[in-house]
Design a protein around this motif. Structure first.
Motif, short mmCIF file in Angstrom:
data_model
loop_
_atom_site.label_atom_id
_atom_site.label_comp_id
_atom_site.label_asym_id
_atom_site.label_seq_id
_atom_site.Cartn_x
_atom_site.Cartn_y
_atom_site.Cartn_z
N ILE A 173 0.86 -1.17 0.00
CA ILE A 173 0.00 0.00 0.00
C ILE A 173 0.90 1.23 0.00
O ILE A 173 1.80 1.33 0.83
CB ILE A 173 -0.92 0.02 1.24
N PHE A 174 0.65 2.13 -0.93
CA PHE A 174 1.41 3.38 -1.02
C PHE A 174 0.46 4.52 -0.74
O PHE A 174 -0.50 4.72 -1.48
CB PHE A 174 2.03 3.52 -2.42
N ILE A 175 0.70 5.26 0.34
CA ILE A 175 -0.16 6.38 0.70
C ILE A 175 0.67 7.65 0.62
O ILE A 175 1.68 7.79 1.32
CB ILE A 175 -0.76 6.20 2.11
N ALA A 176 0.25 8.55 -0.26
CA ALA A 176 0.96 9.80 -0.49
C ALA A 176 0.05 10.97 -0.18
O ALA A 176 -1.17 10.91 -0.40
CB ALA A 176 1.44 9.87 -1.93
N GLN A 177 0.64 12.05 0.28
CA GLN A 177 -0.11 13.24 0.68
C GLN A 177 0.74 14.47 0.43
O GLN A 177 1.93 14.48 0.72
CB GLN A 177 -0.44 13.14 2.16
N GLY A 178 0.14 15.50 -0.11
CA GLY A 178 0.81 16.79 -0.22
C GLY A 178 0.56 17.61 1.03
O GLY A 178 -0.56 17.68 1.51
N ARG A 179 1.60 18.22 1.56
CA ARG A 179 1.44 19.05 2.76
C ARG A 179 0.54 20.26 2.52
O ARG A 179 -0.05 20.77 3.44
CB ARG A 179 2.79 19.53 3.27
N ALA A 180 0.45 20.70 1.25
CA ALA A 180 -0.36 21.87 0.92
C ALA A 180 -1.74 21.48 0.38
O ALA A 180 -2.42 22.28 -0.24
CB ALA A 180 0.38 22.75 -0.09
N ASP A 181 -2.15 20.25 0.62
CA ASP A 181 -3.46 19.77 0.18
C ASP A 181 -4.52 20.34 1.11
O ASP A 181 -4.47 20.14 2.31
CB ASP A 181 -3.48 18.24 0.22
N PHE A 182 -5.49 21.07 0.55
CA PHE A 182 -6.55 21.66 1.38
C PHE A 182 -7.83 20.83 1.33
O PHE A 182 -8.82 21.18 1.95
CB PHE A 182 -6.85 23.11 0.96
N ASP A 219 3.10 -4.18 7.74
CA ASP A 219 4.48 -4.01 7.31
C ASP A 219 4.59 -3.78 5.80
O ASP A 219 5.68 -3.67 5.26
CB ASP A 219 5.35 -5.19 7.74
N ASN A 220 3.45 -3.69 5.12
CA ASN A 220 3.46 -3.52 3.68
C ASN A 220 2.92 -2.14 3.27
O ASN A 220 2.37 -1.99 2.19
CB ASN A 220 2.64 -4.61 3.00
N VAL A 221 3.11 -1.14 4.13
CA VAL A 221 2.59 0.20 3.85
C VAL A 221 3.75 1.19 3.79
O VAL A 221 4.63 1.19 4.65
CB VAL A 221 1.59 0.66 4.93
N LYS A 276 9.73 3.71 -7.81
CA LYS A 276 10.60 2.92 -6.92
C LYS A 276 9.77 1.95 -6.09
O LYS A 276 10.18 0.78 -5.91
CB LYS A 276 11.38 3.88 -6.02
N TRP A 277 8.63 2.39 -5.60
CA TRP A 277 7.76 1.51 -4.80
C TRP A 277 7.24 0.35 -5.65
O TRP A 277 7.22 -0.79 -5.21
CB TRP A 277 6.61 2.34 -4.23
N ILE A 278 6.84 0.63 -6.88
CA ILE A 278 6.34 -0.43 -7.77
C ILE A 278 7.43 -1.46 -8.04
O ILE A 278 7.19 -2.66 -7.96
CB ILE A 278 5.82 0.16 -9.10
N LEU A 279 8.62 -1.00 -8.34
CA LEU A 279 9.71 -1.92 -8.66
C LEU A 279 10.13 -2.75 -7.44
O LEU A 279 10.55 -3.88 -7.58
CB LEU A 279 10.90 -1.13 -9.20
N LYS A 280 9.99 -2.16 -6.25
CA LYS A 280 10.35 -2.87 -5.02
C LYS A 280 9.33 -3.94 -4.67
O LYS A 280 9.63 -4.96 -4.07
CB LYS A 280 10.47 -1.87 -3.88
#
Length: 76
Positions: free
Chosen positions: A1-10, A29-31, A71-75
């Motif tokens: 699971i890949f969780i991404a967030q922008g700090r400037a996301d309103f 352990d897979n996040v 990088k996450w996909i390849l890993k």
């Protein structure tokens, strides 16, 4: 699971939503969590106004986000 967030996301809040995902998935352990400085909901540079005017500015997804996803996909 890949969780991404922008700090400037309103629209999705780093101090509420992102934190809740971290709490919910803390025992997994897979996040991978990534928080990106100065990026908005579209993972583009923020204009600092924190409103929908940001979406009228032509731009692209920040290269750091693309590299991290690749990088996450390849890993995995």
């Amino acid at each position: 699971i890949f969780i991404a967030q922008g700090r400037a996301d309103f629209q999705v809040y780093k101090d509420i939503d992102y934190v809740e995902w971290q709490k919910l998935l803390k025992d997994r352990d897979n996040v991978t969590f990534k928080l990106y400085d100065n990026l908005n909901h579209l993972f583009m540079k923020s204009n600092g106004r924190m409103n929908v005017t940001e979406y009228n500015i032509k731009g692209t997804v920040d290269s750091k986000v693309i590299k991290d996803i690749a990088k996450w996909i390849l890993k995995n």
